[in-house]
Design an enzyme around this catalytic site. Structure first.
Site: not given
Ligand code: CP
Ligand code: NVA
Length: 306
Positions: A103, A130, A133, A225, A265, A293
């Site tokens: 990530r 993502h 997701q 989101d 998400c 997930r």
């Molecule tokens: N939706 C998602 O990726 O959640 P986290 O940021 O908690 O991993």
């Molecule tokens: N769009 C959000 C998604 C988190 C899972 C972010 O990038 O923070």
């Protein structure tokens, strides 16, 4: 040649469909007798530059259920590109484990990791997309409607990383995708172009509609989101000023198809992009979606390591 999972657009419609079918099978197997240890002696390194609940726990448990191991590497530990170059990190980790999940802030960083690693790399969220997701989202929609073909999926809010992967998986699997959100927060042109190219082959439609009330008419799925993604914190105040007309509340949901589902998400900012009433209401699929997930990612991992 080793495979990576960096973007939905890197996979064909049938490859995505196959992974989703595997996800359904692995979910059923896990719920009945537990999964077979098909990843015995396999280990995953999980590199995080940002916080996480779902991604961290679901990848870790996915590896354990399949008989493998997962190692959590926190933002302060590796210092990707700071303490050590991405190329060096990738080559070192390749000698210890079998697969990497990362990530990152900059999308280029996950591309670089994949370029230098000798083992598969999974994108666990970047500033661009993502894809894990989106796999869980497609699985959730499939379970609800049996297909994505000809469904109307409406993303309400910021044209962010989650919106990009959702748009691409909708286009790949034949769902129509509409974005509604304030001016200045559109999905990037580059991502739109990729989506349009995909949709020309699958017959789905991609649209932007400024008015959220207009956009959600005939929606089968309403998706939202956060208004402020990780890494954009200094824009929070500015964003809180422009996004309120795009809140997913009961009045908006009432304009959609009677059987529409609401997705997010997570993490949710209740009272901002979604109200408690909707998040906890009968249309909400927020928690089954989060749980998916686990199952979707098992299929991604198995696909890469097979
Ligand atoms: N939706 C998602 O990726 O959640 P986290 O940021 O908690 O991993
Ligand atoms: N769009 C959000 C998604 C988190 C899972 C972010 O990038 O923070």
């Amino acid at each position: 040649m080793k495979k990576d999972f960096i973007a939905i657009s890197d996979f064909s419609s049938s490859e995505l469909q196959e992974m989703l079918t595997l996800a359904i099978d692995l979910k059923k197997e896990w719920k009945t007798n537990g999964n077979k240890p098909i990843l015995k002696n396999k280990a995953m390194a999980m590199i995080f530059q940002k916080p996480s609940l779902r991604t961290r726990v679901s990848f870790d448990m996915a590896m354990r259920h399949l008989g493998g191991d997962a190692l959590y590497l926190s933002p302060s530990e590796i210092g990707l590109g700071k303490r050590e170059s991405i190329a060096d990190v990738a080559r070192v980790i390749s000698g210890y484990v079998d697969i990497i999940m990362a990530r990152v802030f900059e999308h280029q960083h996950v591309i670089d990791l994949a370029k230098w690693a000798e083992i598969p790399v999974i994108n666990g969220l970047s500033d661009y997309n993502h894809p894990c997701q989106a796999m869980a989202d497609a699985l959730t929609i499939l379970e609800e409607f049996g297909t994505l073909k000809n469904l109307n999926v409406v993303f309400v809010g910021d044209g962010n990383n989650v919106a990009v992967s959702l748009m691409h998986i909708c286009a790949k699997l034949g769902a129509n995708f509409t974005h509604t959100g304030p001016e200045g927060y559109f999905i990037s042109n580059a991502a739109y172009e990729i989506g349009n190219t995909i949709s020309q082959n699958t017959g789905s439609q991609i649209k932007y509609i400024a008015d959220p009330k207009e956009a959600v008419k005939k929606a089968n799925v309403i998706y939202t989101d956060t208004w402020t993604s990780m890494g954009q914190e200094e824009e929070t105040k500015l964003r809180e000023a422009v996004f309120p007309p795009y809140q997913v509340n009961q009045a908006l949901v009432n304009l959609a198809d009677k059987y529409a589902i609401v997705m997010h998400c997570l993490p949710a900012h209740r009272g901002q992009e979604i109200t408690d009433e909707v998040a906890d209401g009968s249309h909400s699929r927020l928690f089954p979606q989060a749980h998916n997930r686990l199952h979707a990612q098992k299929a991604v991992i198995v696909n890469l390591l097979k």
